[in-house]
Design an enzyme around this catalytic site. Structure first.
Site, short mmCIF file in Angstrom:
data_model
loop_
_atom_site.label_atom_id
_atom_site.label_comp_id
_atom_site.label_asym_id
_atom_site.label_seq_id
_atom_site.Cartn_x
_atom_site.Cartn_y
_atom_site.Cartn_z
N ASP A 206 -30.99 -26.75 -18.05
CA ASP A 206 -29.85 -27.64 -18.02
C ASP A 206 -28.61 -26.90 -18.52
OD1 ASP A 206 -28.31 -29.75 -20.14
OD2 ASP A 206 -28.60 -30.48 -18.09
N ASP B 212 -19.06 -27.19 -13.47
CA ASP B 212 -18.89 -27.80 -12.16
C ASP B 212 -20.11 -28.66 -11.82
OD1 ASP B 212 -18.20 -28.36 -9.52
OD2 ASP B 212 -18.96 -26.44 -8.79
#
Length: 291
Positions: free
Chosen positions: A139, A160
């Protein structure tokens, strides 16, 4: 959060804005001989085939990079971006942010790429490699906080995410605030979408409504922090009222370097009419925090 695939959107108007900004910031870092760190929290596949079923289904690249390849203006920053993209475009591809960073890096620079999607991490590893490139199946929010501050004091973070769920906007704000405290000398770029109601069907309207106002809340959360500076850059290819879904996007840049705002402003003056999907297309470069 695992259904998003950037291959549907590669090379669209949002990518043009994001990757032009990324290129200029990396080139700014390269003005000094000492190496820098580059972190990409949501790397995706790194390289995209514009002839793939996904890209051909949406054809978003036709309203983005395809228009830009016809550019005949004199802006040197736009030309530099086009020259880089052309190396891939001639083979029917478009480079994502990890590949752009890899292409621009020097021997003394280091890239850290993170991706959590099980298929995209395999694609990323297949597409991107290099002795100073490390790829992590993790993650990106957790990974950035775990790896900052890095050994090299200078660098750039590109954030992003897909923003598939509305809660991700708050996750971005929370993570950025913590990361800047850990690495105050790094530059941070947050990409965000500008979303309006769609009228195709009820589910589209619900999707848009769940995201409306979230980017503004993200910016307000960042603006409330004691950052050295915070620069807002937006490109809207149509107006909010006319927009069907994502009508534009923006970059929130923390610790923006000297003259970066001027260079982006000059580029957007030429990009905005080129990428416009209606006469109401607009762009802006605004300091939310000045140092």
């Amino acid at each position: 959060m695992f259904s998003y695939r950037h291959s549907f959107h590669a090379g669209n108007h949002a990518d043009v804005l994001k990757h032009l900004g990324q290129l200029l910031l990396i080139e700014k870092l390269k003005e000094k001989e000492k190496g820098f760190m580059y972190f990409d929290t949501h790397s995706g596949a790194g390289l995209y085939d514009l002839g793939s079923d996904n890209a051909q289904k949406t054809m978003e690249f036709q309203q983005g990079i395809e228009r830009l390849m016809q550019y005949q203006g004199a802006n040197s920053d736009i030309k530099t971006y086009i020259d880089l993209i052309a190396q891939y475009h001639r083979h029917g591809n478009y480079p994502g942010s990890p590949e752009i960073a890899r292409c621009l890096m020097r021997d003394q620079d280091k890239l850290v790429l993170m991706e959590w999607h099980n298929q995209e991490i395999d694609n990323l590893r297949e597409n991107i490699s290099g002795k100073n490139v490390s790829i992590h199946h993790r993650d990106g929010f957790e990974g950035l906080l775990a790896m900052t501050p890095p050994a090299l004091p200078r660098g750039l973070v590109l954030i992003d995410p897909s923003y598939e769920v509305a809660s991700e906007y708050q996750q971005v704000a929370d993570m950025v605030i913590k990361a800047v405290k850990r690495w105050s000398t790094g530059m941070f770029v947050v990409w965000y979408p500008l979303i309006a109601n769609r009228h195709d069907n009820e589910s589209d309207v619900h999707y848009a409504q769940s995201k409306m106002g979230k980017s503004e809340a993200l910016l307000n959360a960042l603006k409330a922090q004691p950052f050295k500076n915070l620069l807002q850059i937006e490109l809207c290819v149509t107006s909010k009222e006319q927009g069907a879904g994502m009508y534009g996007s923006g970059l929130a840049v923390i610790n923006a370097p000297w003259q970066f705002d001027q260079r982006m402003q000059a580029a957007l003056q030429e990009l905005t009419p080129l990428l416009a999907q209606s006469p109401s297309a607009s762009s802006k470069v605004t300091w939310l925090i000045t140092g």
